[in-house]
Design a protein around this motif. Structure first.
Motif, mmCIF file in Angstrom:
data_model
loop_
_atom_site.group_PDB
_atom_site.id
_atom_site.type_symbol
_atom_site.label_atom_id
_atom_site.label_comp_id
_atom_site.label_asym_id
_atom_site.label_seq_id
_atom_site.Cartn_x
_atom_site.Cartn_y
_atom_site.Cartn_z
ATOM 1 N N VAL A 15 0.861 -1.177 0.000
ATOM 2 C CA VAL A 15 0.000 0.000 0.000
ATOM 3 C C VAL A 15 0.902 1.233 0.000
ATOM 4 N N ILE A 16 0.567 2.209 -0.824
ATOM 5 C CA ILE A 16 1.334 3.448 -0.867
ATOM 6 C C ILE A 16 1.024 4.276 0.383
ATOM 7 N N THR A 17 2.034 4.956 0.910
ATOM 8 C CA THR A 17 1.840 5.838 2.061
ATOM 9 C C THR A 17 1.625 7.269 1.566
ATOM 10 N N ASP A 18 1.289 8.159 2.494
ATOM 11 C CA ASP A 18 1.155 9.573 2.130
ATOM 12 C C ASP A 18 2.465 10.106 1.550
ATOM 13 N N ARG A 19 3.566 9.692 2.141
ATOM 14 C CA ARG A 19 4.881 10.129 1.641
ATOM 15 C C ARG A 19 5.087 9.659 0.200
ATOM 16 N N GLY A 20 4.738 8.415 -0.094
ATOM 17 C CA GLY A 20 4.861 7.891 -1.454
ATOM 18 C C GLY A 20 3.937 8.608 -2.422
ATOM 19 N N ALA A 21 2.699 8.883 -1.995
ATOM 20 C CA ALA A 21 1.729 9.578 -2.851
ATOM 21 C C ALA A 21 2.192 10.999 -3.155
ATOM 22 N N THR A 22 2.786 11.661 -2.164
ATOM 23 C CA THR A 22 3.317 13.010 -2.382
ATOM 24 C C THR A 22 4.444 12.973 -3.400
ATOM 25 N N GLU A 23 5.288 11.972 -3.307
ATOM 26 C CA GLU A 23 6.395 11.860 -4.269
ATOM 27 C C GLU A 23 5.877 11.621 -5.685
ATOM 28 N N VAL A 24 4.861 10.784 -5.833
ATOM 29 C CA VAL A 24 4.263 10.545 -7.155
ATOM 30 C C VAL A 24 3.667 11.835 -7.693
ATOM 31 N N ASP A 25 2.934 12.550 -6.844
ATOM 32 C CA ASP A 25 2.312 13.803 -7.281
ATOM 33 C C ASP A 25 3.371 14.805 -7.744
ATOM 34 N N THR A 26 4.431 14.941 -6.990
ATOM 35 C CA THR A 26 5.516 15.859 -7.369
ATOM 36 C C THR A 26 6.132 15.427 -8.687
ATOM 37 N N TRP A 27 6.389 14.143 -8.831
ATOM 38 C CA TRP A 27 7.019 13.614 -10.049
ATOM 39 C C TRP A 27 6.138 13.858 -11.272
ATOM 40 N N LEU A 28 4.836 13.642 -11.114
ATOM 41 C CA LEU A 28 3.923 13.795 -12.248
ATOM 42 C C LEU A 28 3.763 15.252 -12.687
ATOM 43 N N THR A 29 3.991 16.186 -11.790
ATOM 44 C CA THR A 29 3.803 17.586 -12.143
ATOM 45 C C THR A 29 5.078 18.265 -12.635
ATOM 46 N N GLU A 30 6.235 17.614 -12.479
ATOM 47 C CA GLU A 30 7.492 18.195 -12.947
ATOM 48 C C GLU A 30 7.750 17.770 -14.386
ATOM 49 N N PRO A 31 8.157 18.719 -15.239
ATOM 50 C CA PRO A 31 8.443 18.338 -16.624
ATOM 51 C C PRO A 31 9.702 17.473 -16.714
ATOM 52 N N VAL A 32 9.733 16.640 -17.723
ATOM 53 C CA VAL A 32 10.901 15.809 -18.003
ATOM 54 C C VAL A 32 11.895 16.664 -18.777
ATOM 55 N N ALA A 33 13.170 16.523 -18.460
ATOM 56 C CA ALA A 33 14.195 17.268 -19.180
ATOM 57 C C ALA A 33 14.179 16.839 -20.649
#
Length: 175
Positions: free
Chosen positions: A70-88
């Motif tokens: 199960v994903i934790t809040d910390r993991g979900a926050t990391e996914v959210d941050t990753w999805l909103t940052e553009p790829v180089a």
């Protein structure tokens, strides 16, 4: 592609067993390079160690107990941050293609032969990807399009480099 973040994203949909995560990863992201079970479970262990997933329950089976992650809040926050940052934007300025051509010139080897061989390999891969587009799903077609566009850019670069090979040879040999 970053495997840990992709697995976290899959876990955000719903809690999963490692086997299910591997199956989903391979279906969506691992067409040319599926994950090994060892990589899935070692990644899940690191994610658990880092507090990004937890094990919710164990199910007895014929082999080892099956763990549901199960994903934790910390993991979900990391996914959210990753999805909103553009790829180089890629590719980087230094590519394997360029390195091989330059080394061939520096070593007095036939760089034009390498370029011809590479062009043929790219054309073959384009034929394979075009076949995937004809017979595959929308996901397969979009992935094939992405690869085809990169291959087309490589082919344009190969042609341009072949046209400038003499000048490039002079420049790299003078350094």
């Amino acid at each position: 592609m970053t495997v840990p973040l992709t697995l976290l994203g899959l876990l955000e949909r719903e809690p999963r067993h490692g086997y299910d995560l591997k199956r989903d990863y391979d279906a969506f992201f691992g067409r040319d390079k599926p994950l090994s079970f060892g990589q899935v479970y070692s990644t899940l262990s690191r994610l658990a160690r880092d507090g990004k997933v937890v094990i919710s329950d164990l199910e007895a089976g014929a082999g080892p107990d099956r763990k549901r992650y199960v994903i934790t809040d910390r993991g979900a926050t990391e996914v959210d941050t990753w999805l909103t940052e553009p790829v180089a934007p890629e590719p980087h300025l230094q590519t394997v293609l360029f390195a091989k051509v330059t080394l061939a010139l520096l070593l007095d080897r036939p760089a034009e032969h390498y370029l011809d061989t590479q062009r043929a390999a790219h054309m073959q891969r384009m034929r394979e990807l075009t076949a995937v587009k004809r017979s595959g799903s929308l996901v397969d077609s979009l992935l094939a399009d992405h690869a085809l566009f990169h291959i087309e850019a490589d082919l344009r670069w190969i042609d341009l480099t072949a046209a400038r090979l003499d000048a490039l040879a002079q420049e790299v040999r003078s350094q």
